[in-house]
Design an enzyme around this catalytic site. Structure first.
Site, PDB file in Angstrom:
ATOM      1  N   SER B 153       1.193  -4.010   8.680  1.00 16.94           N
ATOM      2  CA  SER B 153       0.594  -5.002   9.580  1.00 16.94           C
ATOM      3  C   SER B 153       1.545  -6.169   9.767  1.00 16.94           C
ATOM      4  CB  SER B 153      -0.712  -5.524   8.968  1.00 16.94           C
ATOM      5  OG  SER B 153      -1.141  -6.696   9.631  1.00 16.94           O
ATOM      6  N   TYR B 166      -6.191  -8.209   2.421  1.00 22.03           N
ATOM      7  CA  TYR B 166      -5.512  -7.385   3.421  1.00 22.03           C
ATOM      8  C   TYR B 166      -4.001  -7.663   3.422  1.00 22.03           C
ATOM      9  CZ  TYR B 166      -5.055  -5.009   7.957  1.00 22.03           C
ATOM     10  OH  TYR B 166      -4.725  -4.143   8.973  1.00 22.03           O
TER      11      TYR B 166
END
Lengths: 277, 277
Positions: B153, B166
């Site tokens: 990401s 995350y």
């Protein structure tokens, strides 16, 4: 007066090695040291972890030198126990001003041959252990409007390292967690930084396998050959990062406020010159 | 360079979202495709797929002309991941491309994070990706060929406030990928991370994510968050369309990328231009 005078500093992984050296230094500067260590035994590391006796003797040594020190047996993988220990420490010492996480373990295995336990003992300790600690201590620090957290990682947190994919993954993730936490707590006066180290001569780095891996070799060499290979790997030609340099860097990070937060300080024998930034 | 038409491609998290789109794109290239998904909702996580979603993916793969299979499984389980790889090897004799895509998200500051918020996200996005990749490596080593792509990401290059779980997991993926890339490079097997900004899927379009981006609104809708999302990158695009994400994955799997390994490919409207590393 030292900037550490009367500061309550919790050091995870403080019974020996890097944690113990930082503890000894800060105790000498007037800090009240809280050592937590003596995890449950692990099966995949290839070296013994400090037990309750080792923790006790570390505490005794600091006290014998005139320092203030207490110790708690704790496995940082045990989240409820971490929370309980942090609360107990706050109740007994009144506060925690600084947290230094040196509770890290290592082993060597290529990913394709790695079993689940080899992965999980490293990642649960190095990443989840740090999370468990900050989850337990951060609200206390933000409520007080000050605090300083330092996570110690190995240099494989800054690049890929063959044979160390689990250590590297946990190290990278620790940096991601530290930076995220830094953004969440900077306005409340809490600094969160990472100290990324080249190899330091401790129990963790005592095996020929580990020394060969950090020397970036794809085969194992022993004894002086391994140490010389580490020296060749490092731009400054030194095999080890001296403990006194580790302690100096830790004291620098711990002594500052939020002007320096979310940072990674590399003390890595010149390997940081290979970093992309 | 033309793509081989009969490659065997495995995709985790393939029941919907990016995983399904990647699987279908490989199918349209003539690949044989296996997909796996956990098909179960974690409490507090952004919407996850169902068995109906997985069945729909397999139906679409069939309509695209692909020989395919679909399994329910948990990427955190070595047994499940071996079953996934073994199924492909039994059917088709090999695995050419492995996309470790399965991921989840949930949001909140560290000081308020519940145990499942940390554990589900980190165990899926980091441990699950590593477990998946560890399972496929022996097959690719025996073949002396293969492409491994792990979904990371843009957040894996900075801190993510309210997103530490995350961010940590996705940083960890990059460390793991770089390490394994070095291990497998001598065999010609490439290992890369794919780092997209938000992609227009359920993980982006849901109430919790909208509220993270617009905490000032009681009931934010898509139009309310578009500008906030777009503000993250200099191209000022709110989110990638699925085909933008899949193009990145197809590139990393392509003949033209045979010497690309250990990379983290940013497809992020230039968000990555703000990152130091």
């Amino acid at each position: 007066m030292s900037e550490f005078e009367s500061k309550v500093v919790m050091i995870a992984g403080g019974a020996r090695g890097i944690g113990r050296a930082i503890a000894t230094s800060l105790a000498g500067a007037g800090a009240q040291i809280v050592l937590v260590d003596a995890p449950a035994p692990m099966q995949t590391l290839g070296y013994p972890l400090p037990d309750a006796d080792a923790l006790e003797s570390a505490v005794a040594e600091i006290r014998a030198a005139g320092g203030t020190c207490t110790g708690y047996e704790l496995d940082v993988r045990d989240r409820p126990r971490v929370a309980e220990t942090v609360q107990r420490c706050i109740a007994e010492a009144g506060r925690i001003d600084m947290l230094v996480n040196c509770a890290g373990v290592g082993s060597v295995s290529d990913a394709g041959e790695m079993d689940d336990l080899t992965w999980s003992e490293v990642v649960d300790t190095n990443l989840n252990g740090f999370y468990n600690l900050v989850r337990a201590v951060t609200a206390h620090m933000t409520a007080r409007g000050s605090g300083n957290i330092v996570a110690v990682v190995g240099d494989s947190a800054r690049r890929g390292a063959a044979g160390l994919s689990h250590v590297s993954a946990a190290g990278w993730a620790t940096i991601g967690l530290a930076k995220s936490l830094a953004l969440e707590t900077a306005d409340a006066g809490v600094a969160v930084n990472v100290l990324s180290l080249g190899p330091v001569d401790t129990e963790l780095s005592s095996s020929a396998e580990f020394r060969s891996a950090v020397a970036d070799l794809r085969h194992v060499v022993h004894g002086q050959d391994a140490i010389e290979a580490m020296g060749r790997r490092h731009p400054n030609c030194e095999p080890w990062v001296p403990m006194e340099d580790v302690v100096r860097a830790a004291r620098f990070l711990l002594g500052g406020g939020t002007s320096m937060t979310g940072s990674v300080l590399d003390v890595s024998a010149g390997l940081s010159a290979l970093n992309s930034s | 360079m033309t793509e081989p038409v009969d490659r065997v491609v495995l995709v985790t998290g393939g029941a919907k979202g990016q995983g399904r789109n990647h699987a279908l794109a490989f199918a349209r290239q003539g690949a044989r495709v296996g997909v796996m998904d956990i098909c179960r909702q974690f409490p507090g996580s952004a919407p996850m797929a169902t068995e109906e979603d997985l069945a729909t993916t397999q139906k679409l793969l069939g309509e695209a002309g692909a020989d395919s299979f679909a399994l329910v499984g948990d990427t955190r389980s070595s047994a499940d991941m071996r079953r996934f790889v073994d199924t492909a090897v039994e059917r088709w004799g090999r695995v050419d491309v492995f996309v470790a895509n399965a991921g989840v998200a949930s949001f909140g500051p560290v000081v308020e994070m519940t145990d499942p918020m940390w554990d589900d996200v980190v165990s899926t996005n980091l441990d699950g990706v590593a477990t998946s990749i560890r399972a496929v490596i022996p097959t690719m080593v025996a073949q002396r060929s293969g492409r491994i792509i792990a979904t990371s990401s843009s957040v894996a290059r900075e801190g993510g406030p309210n997103n530490a779980n995350y961010a940590a997991s996705k940083w960890g993926v990059i460390g793991f990928v770089k390490s394994v890339a070095i291990e497998l490079a001598p065999l010609g097997i490439t290992v890369n991370a794919f780092s997209p900004m938000s992609v227009s899927t359920d993980m982006c379009h849901n109430e919790a994510t909208y509220k993270l981006f617009r905490p000032d609104l009681a009931d934010p809708q898509e139009d309310d968050v578009r500008e906030t999302f777009a503000g993250l990158n200099p191209m000022h695009v709110p989110w990638l369309e699925l085909e933008d994400a899949t193009a990145g994955v197809l590139y990393l799997a392509s003949e033209g990328a045979r010497y690309v390994t250990g990379a983290a490919l940013d497809v992020a409207g230039g968000w990555n231009a703000y990152h130091g590393a």
